[in-house]
Design a protein around this motif. Structure first.
Motif, PDB file in Angstrom:
ATOM      1  N   ILE A  97      -0.489 -13.353  -3.898  1.00 38.40           N
ATOM      2  CA  ILE A  97      -0.805 -13.831  -5.241  1.00 38.40           C
ATOM      3  C   ILE A  97      -0.767 -15.354  -5.248  1.00 38.40           C
ATOM      4  O   ILE A  97       0.132 -15.976  -4.693  1.00 38.40           O
ATOM      5  CB  ILE A  97       0.189 -13.252  -6.263  1.00 38.40           C
ATOM      6  CG1 ILE A  97       0.110 -11.723  -6.220  1.00 38.40           C
ATOM      7  CG2 ILE A  97      -0.098 -13.777  -7.668  1.00 38.40           C
ATOM      8  CD1 ILE A  97       1.162 -11.015  -7.022  1.00 38.40           C
ATOM      9  N   ASP A  98      -1.765 -15.936  -5.892  1.00 34.81           N
ATOM     10  CA  ASP A  98      -1.893 -17.394  -5.956  1.00 34.81           C
ATOM     11  C   ASP A  98      -0.743 -18.010  -6.755  1.00 34.81           C
ATOM     12  O   ASP A  98      -0.095 -17.342  -7.567  1.00 34.81           O
ATOM     13  CB  ASP A  98      -3.231 -17.737  -6.608  1.00 34.81           C
ATOM     14  CG  ASP A  98      -3.751 -19.106  -6.218  1.00 34.81           C
ATOM     15  OD1 ASP A  98      -3.138 -19.787  -5.374  1.00 34.81           O
ATOM     16  OD2 ASP A  98      -4.802 -19.509  -6.764  1.00 34.81           O
ATOM     17  N   SER A  99      -0.513 -19.279  -6.553  1.00 36.46           N
ATOM     18  CA  SER A  99       0.560 -20.015  -7.213  1.00 36.46           C
ATOM     19  C   SER A  99       0.466 -19.908  -8.736  1.00 36.46           C
ATOM     20  O   SER A  99      -0.592 -20.130  -9.316  1.00 36.46           O
ATOM     21  CB  SER A  99       0.495 -21.485  -6.810  1.00 36.46           C
ATOM     22  OG  SER A  99       1.384 -22.259  -7.583  1.00 36.46           O
ATOM     23  N   ALA A 100       1.576 -19.581  -9.373  1.00 36.24           N
ATOM     24  CA  ALA A 100       1.619 -19.526 -10.834  1.00 36.24           C
ATOM     25  C   ALA A 100       1.751 -20.928 -11.434  1.00 36.24           C
ATOM     26  O   ALA A 100       1.323 -21.161 -12.560  1.00 36.24           O
ATOM     27  CB  ALA A 100       2.776 -18.658 -11.298  1.00 36.24           C
ATOM     28  N   GLY A 105      -1.933 -22.813  -9.264  1.00 34.13           N
ATOM     29  CA  GLY A 105      -3.139 -22.074  -8.927  1.00 34.13           C
ATOM     30  C   GLY A 105      -3.626 -21.222 -10.080  1.00 34.13           C
ATOM     31  O   GLY A 105      -3.403 -21.536 -11.244  1.00 34.13           O
ATOM     32  N   GLU A 106      -4.269 -20.149  -9.721  1.00 29.39           N
ATOM     33  CA  GLU A 106      -4.795 -19.223 -10.705  1.00 29.39           C
ATOM     34  C   GLU A 106      -4.381 -17.811 -10.298  1.00 29.39           C
ATOM     35  O   GLU A 106      -5.172 -17.064  -9.732  1.00 29.39           O
ATOM     36  CB  GLU A 106      -6.320 -19.344 -10.772  1.00 29.39           C
ATOM     37  CG  GLU A 106      -6.785 -20.703 -11.222  1.00 29.39           C
ATOM     38  CD  GLU A 106      -8.288 -20.853 -11.226  1.00 29.39           C
ATOM     39  OE1 GLU A 106      -9.012 -19.844 -11.098  1.00 29.39           O
ATOM     40  OE2 GLU A 106      -8.751 -21.987 -11.377  1.00 29.39           O
ATOM     41  N   PRO A 107      -3.124 -17.431 -10.573  1.00 28.82           N
ATOM     42  CA  PRO A 107      -2.672 -16.102 -10.180  1.00 28.82           C
ATOM     43  C   PRO A 107      -3.437 -15.023 -10.936  1.00 28.82           C
ATOM     44  O   PRO A 107      -3.689 -15.154 -12.133  1.00 28.82           O
ATOM     45  CB  PRO A 107      -1.187 -16.096 -10.552  1.00 28.82           C
ATOM     46  CG  PRO A 107      -1.063 -17.105 -11.636  1.00 28.82           C
ATOM     47  CD  PRO A 107      -2.105 -18.143 -11.345  1.00 28.82           C
ATOM     48  N   ASP A 108      -3.827 -13.991 -10.226  1.00 31.65           N
ATOM     49  CA  ASP A 108      -4.567 -12.885 -10.828  1.00 31.65           C
ATOM     50  C   ASP A 108      -4.050 -11.597 -10.197  1.00 31.65           C
ATOM     51  O   ASP A 108      -4.527 -11.170  -9.142  1.00 31.65           O
ATOM     52  CB  ASP A 108      -6.060 -13.066 -10.589  1.00 31.65           C
ATOM     53  CG  ASP A 108      -6.905 -12.043 -11.316  1.00 31.65           C
ATOM     54  OD1 ASP A 108      -6.383 -10.956 -11.663  1.00 31.65           O
ATOM     55  OD2 ASP A 108      -8.096 -12.322 -11.528  1.00 31.65           O
ATOM     56  N   LEU A 166       3.419 -11.096  -1.483  1.00 34.41           N
ATOM     57  CA  LEU A 166       3.729 -12.490  -1.141  1.00 34.41           C
ATOM     58  C   LEU A 166       3.350 -13.347  -2.342  1.00 34.41           C
ATOM     59  O   LEU A 166       2.206 -13.341  -2.780  1.00 34.41           O
ATOM     60  CB  LEU A 166       2.896 -12.938   0.071  1.00 34.41           C
ATOM     61  CG  LEU A 166       3.003 -12.124   1.341  1.00 34.41           C
ATOM     62  CD1 LEU A 166       2.002 -12.642   2.366  1.00 34.41           C
ATOM     63  CD2 LEU A 166       4.407 -12.195   1.883  1.00 34.41           C
ATOM     64  N   TRP A 167       4.333 -14.052  -2.858  1.00 34.22           N
ATOM     65  CA  TRP A 167       4.074 -14.949  -3.986  1.00 34.22           C
ATOM     66  C   TRP A 167       4.894 -16.188  -3.737  1.00 34.22           C
ATOM     67  O   TRP A 167       6.098 -16.210  -3.940  1.00 34.22           O
ATOM     68  CB  TRP A 167       4.455 -14.286  -5.296  1.00 34.22           C
ATOM     69  CG  TRP A 167       3.910 -14.960  -6.522  1.00 34.22           C
ATOM     70  CD1 TRP A 167       3.485 -16.238  -6.639  1.00 34.22           C
ATOM     71  CD2 TRP A 167       3.736 -14.353  -7.793  1.00 34.22           C
ATOM     72  NE1 TRP A 167       3.053 -16.478  -7.901  1.00 34.22           N
ATOM     73  CE2 TRP A 167       3.195 -15.330  -8.645  1.00 34.22           C
ATOM     74  CE3 TRP A 167       3.982 -13.086  -8.295  1.00 34.22           C
ATOM     75  CZ2 TRP A 167       2.896 -15.082  -9.974  1.00 34.22           C
ATOM     76  CZ3 TRP A 167       3.690 -12.850  -9.626  1.00 34.22           C
ATOM     77  CH2 TRP A 167       3.151 -13.827 -10.451  1.00 34.22           C
ATOM     78  N   HIS A 168       4.265 -17.218  -3.288  1.00 36.19           N
ATOM     79  CA  HIS A 168       4.915 -18.437  -2.807  1.00 36.19           C
ATOM     80  C   HIS A 168       4.973 -19.471  -3.927  1.00 36.19           C
ATOM     81  O   HIS A 168       3.960 -19.945  -4.395  1.00 36.19           O
ATOM     82  CB  HIS A 168       4.088 -18.944  -1.607  1.00 36.19           C
ATOM     83  CG  HIS A 168       4.465 -20.295  -1.122  1.00 36.19           C
ATOM     84  ND1 HIS A 168       3.761 -20.928  -0.147  1.00 36.19           N
ATOM     85  CD2 HIS A 168       5.448 -21.150  -1.458  1.00 36.19           C
ATOM     86  CE1 HIS A 168       4.282 -22.114   0.089  1.00 36.19           C
ATOM     87  NE2 HIS A 168       5.300 -22.264  -0.682  1.00 36.19           N
TER      88      HIS A 168
END
Length: 79
Positions: free
Chosen positions: A51-54, A57-60, A76-78
């Motif tokens: 998952i993209d950076s909250a 980024g643009e988490p979806d 994975l959420w970095h």
């Protein structure tokens, strides 16, 4: 010996602060590292969900889990 898909990455806020994470994807893939950005990847019976950076980024989450089957999943959420 690492095989393709044995190492995974997910971009976090620093990848955005220092540029575009898609440039990092190119570099990582040349090294045999798969970057997951709102996507999933099945490897050796496990579905890995990146998952993209909250923060930057643009988490979806819907997109990240799209098409994932019922195999065990690791997210994975970095940040």
């Amino acid at each position: 010996l690492l095989m393709e898909g044995d190492v995974l990455a997910s971009p976090g806020n620093h990848e955005y602060w220092n540029g575009n994470p898609e440039i990092l994807r190119i570099i990582l893939e040349q090294l045999g590292i798969k970057m997951l950005r709102n996507e999933n990847y099945r490897h050796e019976g496990i579905t890995w969900v990146g998952i993209d950076s909250a923060n930057r980024g643009e988490p979806d989450l819907v997109k990240a889990f799209e098409g994932a089957d019922e195999t065990p999943r690791i997210v994975l959420w970095h940040e």
